[in-house]
Design an enzyme around this catalytic site. Structure first.
Site, PDB file in Angstrom:
ATOM      1  N   LYS A  76       0.843  -1.312  -0.115  1.00 13.78           N
ATOM      2  CA  LYS A  76      -0.133   0.124  -0.168  1.00 13.78           C
ATOM      3  C   LYS A  76       0.805   1.280  -0.086  1.00 13.78           C
ATOM      4  O   LYS A  76       0.281   2.262  -0.377  1.00 13.78           O
ATOM      5  CB  LYS A  76      -0.913   0.142   1.220  1.00 13.78           C
ATOM      6  CG  LYS A  76      -2.074  -0.895   1.151  1.00 13.78           C
ATOM      7  CD  LYS A  76      -3.191  -0.449   0.208  1.00 13.78           C
ATOM      8  CE  LYS A  76      -4.283  -1.406   0.343  1.00 13.78           C
ATOM      9  NZ  LYS A  76      -5.680  -0.978  -0.449  1.00 13.78           N
ATOM     10  N   ASP A 123      -8.664  -0.926   6.798  1.00 11.46           N
ATOM     11  CA  ASP A 123      -8.544  -2.116   7.443  1.00 11.46           C
ATOM     12  C   ASP A 123      -7.229  -2.367   7.668  1.00 11.46           C
ATOM     13  O   ASP A 123      -6.881  -3.410   8.828  1.00 11.46           O
ATOM     14  CB  ASP A 123      -8.820  -3.484   6.576  1.00 11.46           C
ATOM     15  CG  ASP A 123     -10.591  -3.176   6.133  1.00 11.46           C
ATOM     16  OD1 ASP A 123     -11.066  -3.318   7.317  1.00 11.46           O
ATOM     17  OD2 ASP A 123     -11.086  -3.192   5.065  1.00 11.46           O
TER      18      ASP A 123
END
Length: 399
Positions: A76, A123
């Site tokens: 990410k 998350d």
């Protein structure tokens, strides 16, 4: 919940297909150059699982291992850093060509950038990427996680200096919470999904992921015949599908999108094929936390709808199988420590080749002894307690 492997194929015939130029060669080159200028940049390895491929009856199976990316144990940081940099350059009035780590960290910009506060929902992995991006650019960040999330992932975000907390909402409502705070307090929302009036930053995040695709193609050294991509809101598979379609058009690999049964919004949208996005509501309790999203990113969905081929919804045990396979390699195959969201594609490939009741699906996808497959392990053991439960004890939560 009655869990099973479910699949739908979308044929792309006739009509105008969505534009993928935002993921073309020039865009990728800019993203790659930006990432190469970041501290500690290095391409993540491609694990060529030759023994596993032979054992499954495939020509090649290679897994891009993102566990070492920028020390974040997940991919990410690519999207987060690129999007934050593009926003900061815009904020400072710099040109796109001046969007480099070296320029953005010059002392003369420090005082101006102190006014910038980032906020996001996550998350776990995306929030950690945002916290890291904030740290390297000298910014402050607020990160919100849905209820029931991993305390280890929360601690990792806090460890990078961000303010992080759980909400009382599911993932999609946590995104709305972060967006509302951004409006109320003048913070900058850096979210990896789009909605009405909010598309620029999510597209930048997706463009940041093209660095991963570029590295993989250089390492693979030939064209894969098949790519399996896991999906949450769809930003990663949308970016990778856009990259391959922009470069190779109809000659791109066959692309299969994989989601958990418990959060299969993209599969449901593809299966309905009615022009609407279909949403998974309520509490989402998959072990694949990074994929536990109920609403498709509309930017990503347009690309996947028009350029991906197969959409598959899988039970929890498919991810667990992939984790065990990658963590316990055959002979001299490299070991890949892959978390729940990272391993699901490898688990599915193995199941397709081993389970005779899935012959129809294997044949529909076109997997043969000559197939060359690329999977992406998007995360390592970002929740080490659960990783050990799955890989050591053969357990995973049953909700």
């Amino acid at each position: 919940m009655n869990e099973s492997i479910k699949a739908v194929h979308l044929a792309h015939t006739g009509g105008t297909l969505s534009d993928v130029s935002a993921f073309g060669a020039d865009v990728t080159a800019r993203a790659v150059a930006f990432h190469q200028g970041l501290p500690d940049y290095a391409p993540t390895p491609l694990a060529d699982l030759k023994r596993l491929a032979a054992g499954l009856g495939l020509g090649r199976l290679a897994v891009k291992d993102e566990s070492g990316r920028f020390g974040l144990n997940a991919f990410k940081g690519l999207g987060a850093s690129y999007a934050v940099a593009r926003y900061l350059a815009q904020y400072l009035g710099l040109s796109e060509s001046a969007t480099t780590y070296e320029n953005l960290t010059k002392p003369e910009y420090r005082e101006q950038l102190r006014k910038v506060t980032l906020v996001t929902a996550t998350d776990g992995n995306h929030g950690r990427g945002i916290a890291w991006a904030a740290k390297i650019f000298g910014l402050f960040a607020h990160v919100f996680m849905p209820k029931g999330g991993s305390t280890e992932r929360l601690a990792n975000i806090r460890g990078l200096g961000a303010e992080a907390a759980f909400t009382t909402y599911n993932y999609d409502d946590t995104v709305r919470h972060a967006a509302n705070l951004a409006k109320e307090r003048g913070w900058v929302l850096v979210q990896d999904t789009a909605f009405d009036g909010y598309t620029e930053i999510p597209r930048w995040i997706m463009q940041g992921y093209t660095t991963l695709a570029h590295e993989a193609m250089e390492q693979y050294d030939e064209m894969p015949t098949h790519i399996f991509l896991q999906a949450g809101v769809g930003s990663l598979p949308g970016a990778i599908t856009g990259y391959f379609t922009a470069r190779y058009g109809e000659n791109r690999p066959i692309i299969t999108i994989v989601e958990p049964n418990r959060a299969d919004c993209i599969y449901r949208t593809a299966a309905a094929s009615d022009g609407e996005r279909h949403i998974v509501t309520g509490e989402i309790s998959s072990i694949m936390a990074g994929l536990s999203c109920g609403e498709p990113n509309p930017i990503a969905w347009e690309i996947l709808r028009d350029h991906a081929d197969h959409f598959i919804s899988v039970p929890e045990w498919v991810a667990a199988k992939g984790m065990r396979i990658l963590g316990n390699p055959l002979d001299d195959d490299p070991r890949v420590v892959s978390g729940e969201s990272g391993a699901v594609t490898t688990g599915l490939v193995a199941e397709l080749m081993q389970n005779r009741s899935l012959d129809y699906l294997r044949d529909a996808i076109g997997l043969t002894k000559d197939s060359r497959i690329l999977c992406i392990s998007t995360e390592g053991d970002t929740d080490r307690t659960n990783y050990r439960r799955v890989v050591w004890d053969g357990l995973y939560p049953s909700y």
